[in-house]
Design a protein around this motif. Structure first.
Motif, PDB file in Angstrom:
ATOM      1  N   ILE A   1     101.388  78.734   6.658  1.00 13.55           N
ATOM      2  CA  ILE A   1     102.227  79.930   6.633  1.00 13.55           C
ATOM      3  C   ILE A   1     101.444  81.097   6.036  1.00 13.55           C
ATOM      4  O   ILE A   1     101.461  82.219   6.558  1.00 13.55           O
ATOM      5  N   ALA A   2     100.739  80.841   4.931  1.00 14.15           N
ATOM      6  CA  ALA A   2      99.967  81.892   4.262  1.00 14.15           C
ATOM      7  C   ALA A   2      98.874  82.435   5.178  1.00 14.15           C
ATOM      8  O   ALA A   2      98.643  83.655   5.227  1.00 14.15           O
ATOM      9  N   GLU A   3      98.198  81.551   5.894  1.00 11.17           N
ATOM     10  CA  GLU A   3      97.137  81.986   6.816  1.00 11.17           C
ATOM     11  C   GLU A   3      97.713  82.853   7.928  1.00 11.17           C
ATOM     12  O   GLU A   3      97.088  83.834   8.344  1.00 11.17           O
ATOM     13  N   PHE A   4      98.896  82.509   8.411  1.00 15.94           N
ATOM     14  CA  PHE A   4      99.557  83.312   9.442  1.00 15.94           C
ATOM     15  C   PHE A   4      99.927  84.687   8.894  1.00 15.94           C
ATOM     16  O   PHE A   4      99.671  85.717   9.525  1.00 15.94           O
ATOM     17  N   LEU A   5     100.499  84.727   7.698  1.00 16.61           N
ATOM     18  CA  LEU A   5     100.926  85.992   7.095  1.00 16.61           C
ATOM     19  C   LEU A   5      99.744  86.898   6.782  1.00 16.61           C
ATOM     20  O   LEU A   5      99.863  88.129   6.853  1.00 16.61           O
ATOM     21  N   ASN A   6      98.613  86.309   6.443  1.00 17.63           N
ATOM     22  CA  ASN A   6      97.428  87.100   6.087  1.00 17.63           C
ATOM     23  C   ASN A   6      96.794  87.800   7.275  1.00 17.63           C
ATOM     24  O   ASN A   6      95.886  88.623   7.105  1.00 17.63           O
ATOM     25  N   LYS A   7      97.279  87.514   8.475  1.00 14.15           N
ATOM     26  CA  LYS A   7      96.760  88.176   9.678  1.00 14.15           C
ATOM     27  C   LYS A   7      97.282  89.611   9.780  1.00 14.15           C
ATOM     28  O   LYS A   7      96.761  90.411  10.552  1.00 14.15           O
TER      29      LYS A   7
ATOM     30  N   PRO B   1      98.983  93.396   8.023  1.00 17.03           N
ATOM     31  CA  PRO B   1      98.975  94.288   6.855  1.00 17.03           C
ATOM     32  C   PRO B   1     100.122  93.909   5.914  1.00 17.03           C
ATOM     33  O   PRO B   1     101.091  93.270   6.348  1.00 17.03           O
ATOM     34  N   PRO B   2     100.045  94.274   4.642  1.00 16.46           N
ATOM     35  CA  PRO B   2     101.056  93.853   3.657  1.00 16.46           C
ATOM     36  C   PRO B   2     102.504  94.072   4.076  1.00 16.46           C
ATOM     37  O   PRO B   2     103.326  93.170   3.959  1.00 16.46           O
ATOM     38  N   LYS B   3     102.838  95.255   4.556  1.00 16.88           N
ATOM     39  CA  LYS B   3     104.232  95.546   4.909  1.00 16.88           C
ATOM     40  C   LYS B   3     104.713  94.658   6.051  1.00 16.88           C
ATOM     41  O   LYS B   3     105.808  94.084   5.991  1.00 16.88           O
ATOM     42  N   THR B   4     103.893  94.514   7.081  1.00 14.08           N
ATOM     43  CA  THR B   4     104.252  93.658   8.215  1.00 14.08           C
ATOM     44  C   THR B   4     104.300  92.201   7.797  1.00 14.08           C
ATOM     45  O   THR B   4     105.177  91.441   8.207  1.00 14.08           O
ATOM     46  N   SER B   5     103.347  91.813   6.961  1.00  6.50           N
ATOM     47  CA  SER B   5     103.298  90.434   6.452  1.00  6.50           C
ATOM     48  C   SER B   5     104.589  90.072   5.730  1.00  6.50           C
ATOM     49  O   SER B   5     105.145  88.984   5.924  1.00  6.50           O
ATOM     50  N   ASN B   6     105.091  90.974   4.906  1.00  3.05           N
ATOM     51  CA  ASN B   6     106.321  90.714   4.157  1.00  3.05           C
ATOM     52  C   ASN B   6     107.529  90.585   5.080  1.00  3.05           C
ATOM     53  O   ASN B   6     108.455  89.816   4.812  1.00  3.05           O
ATOM     54  N   LYS B   7     107.518  91.333   6.179  1.00  3.76           N
ATOM     55  CA  LYS B   7     108.618  91.231   7.141  1.00  3.76           C
ATOM     56  C   LYS B   7     108.607  89.879   7.838  1.00  3.76           C
ATOM     57  O   LYS B   7     109.659  89.260   8.045  1.00  3.76           O
ATOM     58  N   TYR B   8     107.403  89.399   8.191  1.00  5.03           N
ATOM     59  CA  TYR B   8     107.296  88.067   8.807  1.00  5.03           C
ATOM     60  C   TYR B   8     107.692  86.987   7.800  1.00  5.03           C
ATOM     61  O   TYR B   8     108.318  85.990   8.169  1.00  5.03           O
ATOM     62  N   ARG B   9     107.336  87.196   6.544  1.00  4.62           N
ATOM     63  CA  ARG B   9     107.685  86.218   5.505  1.00  4.62           C
ATOM     64  C   ARG B   9     109.201  86.093   5.366  1.00  4.62           C
ATOM     65  O   ARG B   9     109.751  84.989   5.259  1.00  4.62           O
ATOM     66  N   THR B  10     109.888  87.234   5.368  1.00  2.00           N
ATOM     67  CA  THR B  10     111.351  87.232   5.283  1.00  2.00           C
ATOM     68  C   THR B  10     111.961  86.509   6.475  1.00  2.00           C
ATOM     69  O   THR B  10     112.892  85.710   6.325  1.00  2.00           O
ATOM     70  N   CYS B  11     111.424  86.787   7.653  1.00  2.00           N
ATOM     71  CA  CYS B  11     111.915  86.156   8.882  1.00  2.00           C
ATOM     72  C   CYS B  11     111.710  84.640   8.842  1.00  2.00           C
ATOM     73  O   CYS B  11     112.629  83.863   9.133  1.00  2.00           O
ATOM     74  N   LEU B  12     110.515  84.201   8.455  1.00  2.00           N
ATOM     75  CA  LEU B  12     110.212  82.767   8.388  1.00  2.00           C
ATOM     76  C   LEU B  12     111.028  82.068   7.310  1.00  2.00           C
ATOM     77  O   LEU B  12     111.467  80.923   7.490  1.00  2.00           O
ATOM     78  N   SER B  13     111.250  82.725   6.193  1.00  2.00           N
ATOM     79  CA  SER B  13     112.045  82.132   5.107  1.00  2.00           C
ATOM     80  C   SER B  13     113.453  81.837   5.580  1.00  2.00           C
ATOM     81  O   SER B  13     114.025  80.780   5.266  1.00  2.00           O
ATOM     82  N   LEU B  14     114.008  82.742   6.367  1.00  2.00           N
ATOM     83  CA  LEU B  14     115.363  82.546   6.891  1.00  2.00           C
ATOM     84  C   LEU B  14     115.396  81.423   7.924  1.00  2.00           C
ATOM     85  O   LEU B  14     116.314  80.588   7.932  1.00  2.00           O
ATOM     86  N   ILE B  15     114.382  81.383   8.780  1.00  2.00           N
ATOM     87  CA  ILE B  15     114.310  80.330   9.799  1.00  2.00           C
ATOM     88  C   ILE B  15     114.223  78.957   9.141  1.00  2.00           C
ATOM     89  O   ILE B  15     114.957  78.023   9.506  1.00  2.00           O
ATOM     90  N   PHE B  16     113.344  78.822   8.149  1.00  2.00           N
ATOM     91  CA  PHE B  16     113.196  77.529   7.472  1.00  2.00           C
ATOM     92  C   PHE B  16     114.419  77.186   6.625  1.00  2.00           C
ATOM     93  O   PHE B  16     114.708  76.009   6.406  1.00  2.00           O
ATOM     94  N   LYS B  17     115.131  78.181   6.171  1.00  2.00           N
ATOM     95  CA  LYS B  17     116.362  77.930   5.426  1.00  2.00           C
ATOM     96  C   LYS B  17     117.355  77.176   6.308  1.00  2.00           C
ATOM     97  O   LYS B  17     117.998  76.200   5.872  1.00  2.00           O
TER      98      LYS B  17
END
Length: 376
Positions: free
Chosen positions: A124-130, A132-148
């Motif tokens: 997940i971290a390797e994917f997010l690091n692809k 920029p910070p702002k976009t990365s955080n948006k993907y993180r929020t999306c993935l967190s909800l999916i895995f929830k």
């Protein structure tokens, strides 16, 4: 065979290959390549996770076999379920659904073929690091909800996206000043002036402004249902009393053009009308993106903005922030008009306009008198 032995044999059938439960609940793993045994302790969850990871590394073809035998374990399968069943049940706004679907395209591309219960924090971290910070955080929020939802459905034991750390971002976009507002307003066509004035007076978002209709004006009130926040309750349902200057602005919107929308324009060309037919309910309707683009196009021609990097130039959305600032400078609480559920969000919109100085007093006469006495 003893009862305990029969129980361990039955339990071992539910474990991943090469993992066995021994006496007193201890787990041990047999390496398939060397045959050596390794103790995995008594924590079943950790033992299972470690065994699965080792099997994927030491048993070539195992992932492919499991994917064929257990298609539901593939992340893409659950993403399809999330998009077709879970997202519609969340009562999301149309723009939000479009936003999430855009994110799912990249998630599928990079993580979709993996087994959902084996996607690691590192992956997940390797994917997010692809990104920029702002976009990365948006993907993180999306993935967190999916895995929830995946955890809730028993497809994985934990949420690897939540274990990553959001990246620090800095807001680059400048706030819009009243001077900047007037500069754009002076060069704006009539329909854009109407949109800017409604935005400044009512503090509504661009999506809600372009969807305002003549039928939303009833008995001296303008009725607004905020698309972004209507799921949060009463704060999104606004009944705005029409008084001056809003009354004059709304009257100006009724310009004789046959349109159900307060903010409307006639397309410049037939090709433009056809191109936007799918995203519009009426040929005169202005889309949120077109509203933003029209504002930005005029802004970019003005000298006061040309020296700013593009990502720092204020957009149409900043009219909302400017309006909140002006209301509160006049002693009017803007929270309810903006549709904010709490005061903290209103204060956030006020940030960045100007430095707020805190007046304090310094000086202790008693202290200085004491020093004088000691000096004497």
């Amino acid at each position: 065979m003893s009862i305990m032995a029969r129980h361990r044999k039955k339990a071992n059938k539910t474990l991943p290959p090469n993992l066995y439960e021994g006496v007193n609940g201890h787990f041990k793993y047999r390496r398939p390549d060397t045959g050596k045994w390794h103790s995995f302790g008594t924590d079943r969850t950790k033992a299972v996770a470690a065994a699965k990871q080792l099997n994927s590394m030491l048993m070539p073809g195992r992932d492919l076999v499991e994917k064929i035998m257990n298609n539901s374990a593939i992340f893409n399968t659950f993403l399809n379920q999330y998009e077709s069943k879970i997202m519609p049940e969340r009562d999301l706004a149309e723009e939000t659904i479009k936003y999430y679907k855009g994110k799912l395209v990249h998630i599928r591309k990079h993580l979709g073929e993996k087994l959902i219960d084996e996607i690691s924090v590192k992956e997940i971290a390797e994917f997010l690091n692809k990104f920029p910070p702002k976009t990365s955080n948006k993907y993180r929020t999306c993935l967190s909800l999916i895995f929830k939802y995946a955890v809730a459905n028993g497809l994985c034991a934990d949420n690897p996206a939540e274990k990553t750390i959001s990246r620090r971002t800095q807001k680059n976009r400048r706030r819009l000043t009243l001077e900047g507002y007037h500069a754009v307003y002076e060069k704006a066509p009539r329909w854009l002036k109407n949109a800017m004035d409604i935005g400044l007076q009512t503090l509504q978002r661009r999506e809600d402004i372009v969807n305002l209709k003549l039928t939303h004006i009833k008995q001296g009130f303008l009725y607004v249902v905020q698309k972004k926040t209507k799921k949060h309750g009463e704060s999104a349902y606004l009944k705005i009393k029409i008084e001056s200057p809003l009354k004059e602005i709304l009257k100006r919107c009724k310009d004789g053009m046959c349109s159900p929308y307060l903010i409307h324009r006639k397309p410049d060309r037939f090709t433009e009308q056809m191109r936007n037919a799918k995203s519009k309910k009426h040929y005169t309707q202005v889309t949120p993106d077109y509203l933003t683009k029209s504002f930005s196009d005029i802004r970019d021609t003005l000298g006061m903005f040309k020296n700013l990097p593009r990502d720092e130039r204020p957009t149409f959305h900043e009219i909302r922030s400017l309006g909140i600032k002006l209301y509160e400078e006049h002693g009017i609480d803007a929270q309810f008009l903006a549709g904010h559920k709490n005061r903290a969000m209103t204060d956030k919109y006020k940030e960045g306009h100007e430095t707020k100085w805190t007046e304090v007093t310094a000086g202790m006469e008693l202290h200085f008198n004491s020093l004088k006495q000691h000096a004497a």
